[in-house]
Motif scaffolding. Structure first.
Motif, PDB file in Angstrom:
ATOM      1  N   MET A   1      18.407   0.547  20.126  1.00 27.69           N
ATOM      2  CA  MET A   1      18.091  -0.704  20.788  1.00 27.69           C
ATOM      3  C   MET A   1      19.073  -0.904  21.947  1.00 27.69           C
ATOM      4  SD  MET A   1      17.726  -4.564  19.288  1.00 27.69           S
ATOM      5  CE  MET A   1      19.413  -4.820  18.839  1.00 27.69           C
ATOM      6  N   TYR A   2      18.548  -1.418  23.041  1.00 26.24           N
ATOM      7  CA  TYR A   2      19.349  -1.701  24.223  1.00 26.24           C
ATOM      8  C   TYR A   2      19.154  -3.173  24.590  1.00 26.24           C
ATOM      9  CZ  TYR A   2      19.264   3.348  24.598  1.00 26.24           C
ATOM     10  OH  TYR A   2      19.385   4.689  24.336  1.00 26.24           O
ATOM     11  N   GLN A   3      20.237  -3.807  25.014  1.00 26.94           N
ATOM     12  CA  GLN A   3      20.159  -5.181  25.490  1.00 26.94           C
ATOM     13  C   GLN A   3      20.797  -5.255  26.858  1.00 26.94           C
ATOM     14  OE1 GLN A   3      22.113  -7.176  22.136  1.00 26.94           O
ATOM     15  NE2 GLN A   3      20.103  -7.976  21.558  1.00 26.94           N
ATOM     16  N   GLY A   4      20.352  -6.235  27.651  1.00 26.86           N
ATOM     17  CA  GLY A   4      20.920  -6.394  28.970  1.00 26.86           C
ATOM     18  C   GLY A   4      20.511  -7.712  29.581  1.00 26.86           C
ATOM     19  N   SER A   5      20.969  -7.897  30.822  1.00 28.11           N
ATOM     20  CA  SER A   5      20.678  -9.144  31.524  1.00 28.11           C
ATOM     21  C   SER A   5      20.900  -8.956  33.016  1.00 28.11           C
ATOM     22  CB  SER A   5      21.587 -10.263  31.019  1.00 28.11           C
ATOM     23  OG  SER A   5      22.935 -10.026  31.408  1.00 28.11           O
ATOM     24  N   CYS A   6      20.485  -9.983  33.742  1.00 25.76           N
ATOM     25  CA  CYS A   6      20.789 -10.038  35.168  1.00 25.76           C
ATOM     26  C   CYS A   6      22.237 -10.517  35.329  1.00 25.76           C
ATOM     27  CB  CYS A   6      19.819 -10.994  35.868  1.00 25.76           C
ATOM     28  SG  CYS A   6      19.949 -12.707  35.303  1.00 25.76           S
ATOM     29  N   LEU A   7      22.707 -10.599  36.556  1.00 29.44           N
ATOM     30  CA  LEU A   7      24.080 -10.999  36.836  1.00 29.44           C
ATOM     31  C   LEU A   7      24.389 -12.413  36.348  1.00 29.44           C
ATOM     32  CD1 LEU A   7      26.815 -10.404  38.191  1.00 29.44           C
ATOM     33  CD2 LEU A   7      25.816 -11.217  40.334  1.00 29.44           C
ATOM     34  N   CYS A   8      23.463 -13.348  36.538  1.00 24.96           N
ATOM     35  CA  CYS A   8      23.723 -14.743  36.165  1.00 24.96           C
ATOM     36  C   CYS A   8      23.356 -15.064  34.724  1.00 24.96           C
ATOM     37  CB  CYS A   8      23.010 -15.700  37.117  1.00 24.96           C
ATOM     38  SG  CYS A   8      21.217 -15.779  36.935  1.00 24.96           S
ATOM     39  N   THR A  12      17.259 -12.149  30.296  1.00 33.07           N
ATOM     40  CA  THR A  12      17.804 -11.214  29.314  1.00 33.07           C
ATOM     41  C   THR A  12      16.660 -10.364  28.789  1.00 33.07           C
ATOM     42  OG1 THR A  12      17.554 -12.769  27.480  1.00 33.07           O
ATOM     43  CG2 THR A  12      19.674 -12.795  28.655  1.00 33.07           C
ATOM     44  N   PHE A  13      17.005  -9.213  28.253  1.00 29.02           N
ATOM     45  CA  PHE A  13      15.966  -8.337  27.716  1.00 29.02           C
ATOM     46  C   PHE A  13      16.514  -7.506  26.578  1.00 29.02           C
ATOM     47  CE2 PHE A  13      17.907  -6.145  31.294  1.00 29.02           C
ATOM     48  CZ  PHE A  13      18.236  -4.908  30.742  1.00 29.02           C
ATOM     49  N   THR A  14      15.596  -7.077  25.734  1.00 29.00           N
ATOM     50  CA  THR A  14      15.887  -6.157  24.644  1.00 29.00           C
ATOM     51  C   THR A  14      14.844  -5.053  24.690  1.00 29.00           C
ATOM     52  OG1 THR A  14      16.763  -7.940  23.271  1.00 29.00           O
ATOM     53  CG2 THR A  14      16.116  -5.917  22.137  1.00 29.00           C
ATOM     54  N   ALA A  15      15.311  -3.824  24.622  1.00 24.77           N
ATOM     55  CA  ALA A  15      14.423  -2.658  24.583  1.00 24.77           C
ATOM     56  C   ALA A  15      14.651  -1.962  23.245  1.00 24.77           C
ATOM     57  CB  ALA A  15      14.719  -1.718  25.737  1.00 24.77           C
ATOM     58  N   ARG A  16      13.606  -1.910  22.440  1.00 17.30           N
ATOM     59  CA  ARG A  16      13.692  -1.257  21.146  1.00 17.30           C
ATOM     60  C   ARG A  16      13.175   0.174  21.268  1.00 17.30           C
ATOM     61  NH1 ARG A  16      14.400  -6.074  20.017  1.00 17.30           N
ATOM     62  NH2 ARG A  16      14.240  -7.365  18.228  1.00 17.30           N
ATOM     63  N   GLY A  17      13.657   1.019  20.412  1.00 20.26           N
ATOM     64  CA  GLY A  17      13.196   2.402  20.446  1.00 20.26           C
ATOM     65  C   GLY A  17      14.019   3.236  21.409  1.00 20.26           C
ATOM     66  N   ALA A  18      13.578   4.449  21.579  1.00 19.51           N
ATOM     67  CA  ALA A  18      14.317   5.404  22.400  1.00 19.51           C
ATOM     68  C   ALA A  18      14.037   5.200  23.878  1.00 19.51           C
ATOM     69  CB  ALA A  18      13.936   6.824  21.997  1.00 19.51           C
ATOM     70  N   ALA A  19      15.091   5.286  24.660  1.00 20.38           N
ATOM     71  CA  ALA A  19      14.957   5.279  26.118  1.00 20.38           C
ATOM     72  C   ALA A  19      14.539   6.678  26.546  1.00 20.38           C
ATOM     73  CB  ALA A  19      16.277   4.913  26.763  1.00 20.38           C
ATOM     74  N   GLN A  42      13.127   4.603  31.085  1.00 18.04           N
ATOM     75  CA  GLN A  42      11.763   4.156  30.821  1.00 18.04           C
ATOM     76  C   GLN A  42      11.636   3.748  29.357  1.00 18.04           C
ATOM     77  OE1 GLN A  42       9.332   4.015  33.265  1.00 18.04           O
ATOM     78  NE2 GLN A  42      11.030   4.550  34.591  1.00 18.04           N
ATOM     79  N   VAL A  43      10.957   2.630  29.115  1.00 17.90           N
ATOM     80  CA  VAL A  43      10.644   2.212  27.748  1.00 17.90           C
ATOM     81  C   VAL A  43       9.184   1.761  27.698  1.00 17.90           C
ATOM     82  CG1 VAL A  43      13.015   1.529  27.182  1.00 17.90           C
ATOM     83  CG2 VAL A  43      11.431  -0.165  28.051  1.00 17.90           C
ATOM     84  N   PRO A  44       8.510   1.978  26.588  1.00 16.24           N
ATOM     85  CA  PRO A  44       7.133   1.489  26.458  1.00 16.24           C
ATOM     86  C   PRO A  44       7.118  -0.044  26.546  1.00 16.24           C
ATOM     87  CG  PRO A  44       7.614   3.101  24.747  1.00 16.24           C
ATOM     88  CD  PRO A  44       8.911   2.774  25.415  1.00 16.24           C
ATOM     89  N   ASP A  45       6.113  -0.571  27.206  1.00 16.12           N
ATOM     90  CA  ASP A  45       5.998  -2.028  27.342  1.00 16.12           C
ATOM     91  C   ASP A  45       6.037  -2.722  25.990  1.00 16.12           C
ATOM     92  OD1 ASP A  45       5.794  -1.653  30.065  1.00 16.12           O
ATOM     93  OD2 ASP A  45       3.623  -1.929  30.122  1.00 16.12           O
ATOM     94  N   ALA A  46       5.446  -2.115  24.969  1.00  9.89           N
ATOM     95  CA  ALA A  46       5.413  -2.719  23.641  1.00  9.89           C
ATOM     96  C   ALA A  46       6.810  -2.849  23.034  1.00  9.89           C
ATOM     97  CB  ALA A  46       4.518  -1.899  22.716  1.00  9.89           C
ATOM     98  N   ASP A  47       7.777  -2.072  23.534  1.00  8.63           N
ATOM     99  CA  ASP A  47       9.145  -2.101  23.005  1.00  8.63           C
ATOM    100  C   ASP A  47      10.089  -2.957  23.836  1.00  8.63           C
ATOM    101  OD1 ASP A  47       8.298  -0.372  21.047  1.00  8.63           O
ATOM    102  OD2 ASP A  47       9.134   1.416  21.996  1.00  8.63           O
ATOM    103  N   LEU A  48       9.571  -3.635  24.855  1.00  9.02           N
ATOM    104  CA  LEU A  48      10.405  -4.432  25.752  1.00  9.02           C
ATOM    105  C   LEU A  48      10.129  -5.919  25.561  1.00  9.02           C
ATOM    106  CD1 LEU A  48      12.393  -4.642  28.141  1.00  9.02           C
ATOM    107  CD2 LEU A  48      10.410  -4.358  29.667  1.00  9.02           C
ATOM    108  N   SER A  49      11.187  -6.687  25.335  1.00  8.59           N
ATOM    109  CA  SER A  49      11.098  -8.137  25.202  1.00  8.59           C
ATOM    110  C   SER A  49      11.986  -8.759  26.275  1.00  8.59           C
ATOM    111  CB  SER A  49      11.576  -8.555  23.813  1.00  8.59           C
ATOM    112  OG  SER A  49      11.656  -9.949  23.710  1.00  8.59           O
TER     113      SER A  49
END
Length: 126
Positions: A1-8, A12-19, A42-49
């Motif tokens: 699982m990967y998490q991230g965000s913009c500068l401000c 925010t987003f979470t990507a589940r599964g393998a990149a 790249q992540v499948p759309d279904a794995d991106l929140s």
């Protein structure tokens, strides 16, 4: 699982599964929008929140680019009819454990830098 965000932090987003396919793009559009080359996975759309407002810019009929309307962070790349979304590696939180697999569109790279490190280079994208 990967998490991230913009500068401000507004997006925010979470990507589940393998990149997949961590790559650096040197095309003129990525360089203009990011200020240098752009690295993404790249992540499948279904794995991106995603939470927060993302504004999309249709750079070409083939693809659009998602960014934070508050701080301008370039976060996503989405090809038309593509089941995956490209996520900016620089927007990920913490260590990623990822390694670039390739450089793409190196024929368009800026003349002010060289690509080093032995990672495969593609003149365009294959």
């Amino acid at each position: 699982m990967y998490q991230g965000s913009c500068l401000c932090g507004s997006v925010t987003f979470t990507a589940r599964g393998a990149a997949r396919d961590p790559a650096a793009c040197h095309c003129s559009q990525c360089r203009k929008q990011s200020g240098h080359f752009w690295a993404a996975m790249q992540v499948p759309d279904a794995d991106l929140s995603v939470t927060g407002e993302v504004r999309w810019y249709a750079a070409t009929p083939a693809a659009r680019r998602g960014f934070c309307p508050t701080c301008g962070s370039f976060l996503f790349w989405k090809g038309r009819d593509d089941p995956d979304t490209g996520i900016a590696l620089g927007a990920l939180d913490g260590p990623t454990g990822l390694t670039l697999a390739r450089h793409i569109f190196v024929a368009d790279k800026g003349d002010y830098y060289e690509i080093h490190g032995g990672v495969p280079q593609e003149e365009q994208e294959t």
